[in-house]
Design an enzyme around this catalytic site. Sequence first.
Site, short mmCIF file in Angstrom:
data_model
loop_
_atom_site.label_atom_id
_atom_site.label_comp_id
_atom_site.label_asym_id
_atom_site.label_seq_id
_atom_site.Cartn_x
_atom_site.Cartn_y
_atom_site.Cartn_z
N CYS A 180 0.85 -1.20 0.00
CA CYS A 180 0.00 0.00 0.00
C CYS A 180 0.88 1.25 0.00
O CYS A 180 0.58 2.24 -0.68
CB CYS A 180 -0.92 0.01 1.21
SG CYS A 180 -2.31 -1.15 1.07
N ASP B 6 10.40 -6.33 -8.77
CA ASP B 6 10.68 -6.99 -7.49
C ASP B 6 12.10 -6.64 -7.05
O ASP B 6 13.03 -6.62 -7.86
CB ASP B 6 10.53 -8.52 -7.65
CG ASP B 6 10.42 -9.22 -6.31
OD1 ASP B 6 9.34 -9.75 -6.00
OD2 ASP B 6 11.43 -9.24 -5.56
N ASN C 163 1.32 -16.36 -4.58
CA ASN C 163 1.45 -17.11 -3.33
C ASN C 163 0.33 -16.69 -2.38
O ASN C 163 -0.04 -15.51 -2.32
CB ASN C 163 2.80 -16.82 -2.68
CG ASN C 163 3.96 -17.29 -3.55
OD1 ASN C 163 3.85 -18.29 -4.25
ND2 ASN C 163 5.07 -16.56 -3.53
N HIS D 153 -0.79 -10.11 -4.75
CA HIS D 153 0.13 -9.72 -5.82
C HIS D 153 0.38 -10.89 -6.74
O HIS D 153 0.39 -12.04 -6.31
CB HIS D 153 1.45 -9.17 -5.27
CG HIS D 153 2.15 -10.08 -4.30
ND1 HIS D 153 1.77 -10.17 -2.97
CD2 HIS D 153 3.19 -10.93 -4.46
CE1 HIS D 153 2.56 -11.03 -2.35
NE2 HIS D 153 3.43 -11.53 -3.24
#
Length: 114
Positions: A7, A30, A87, A100
């Site tokens: 967030c 990432d 995941n 995500h």
Amino acid sequence: MDSCIFCKIISGEIPSTKVYEDEYAYAFKDLNPQAPVHVLVVPKRHVKNLTEASKLSDNESAGFLRAVENTARLLGLDEGGYRVIMNAGENGAQTVMHLHAHILGGAKLSEKMA
Ligand code: AMP
């Protein structure tokens, strides 16, 4: 959600390398890439993971999925292909509790999924 790092990335409070953004989703590189290309796509509304996906509106869900497609195309991965991983929870080895999708690509990936 105040304590959620994704967030904070969406709001700009924590820096990120933005790859794509629209009304519903934000995509960024990432920090710890597991493939030559490794980008995360997150819905702008905070939900924990796929177990809470029904908390998203139909527009938000569709927007999130479309953002994965758009991000992969922007990265030039649509021709050669790519992998998407999401995941969920402890057994899924999820470490950041904001839904995500990992987009992994840029090379022929292993056939093993785990
Ligand atoms: P997961 O294990 O599915 O929850 O994945 C969380 C991912 O977030 C990991 O691949 C981390 O490398 C990545 N990550 C954590 N913090 C950041 C950050 N500040 N910027 C970019 N990626 C991050």
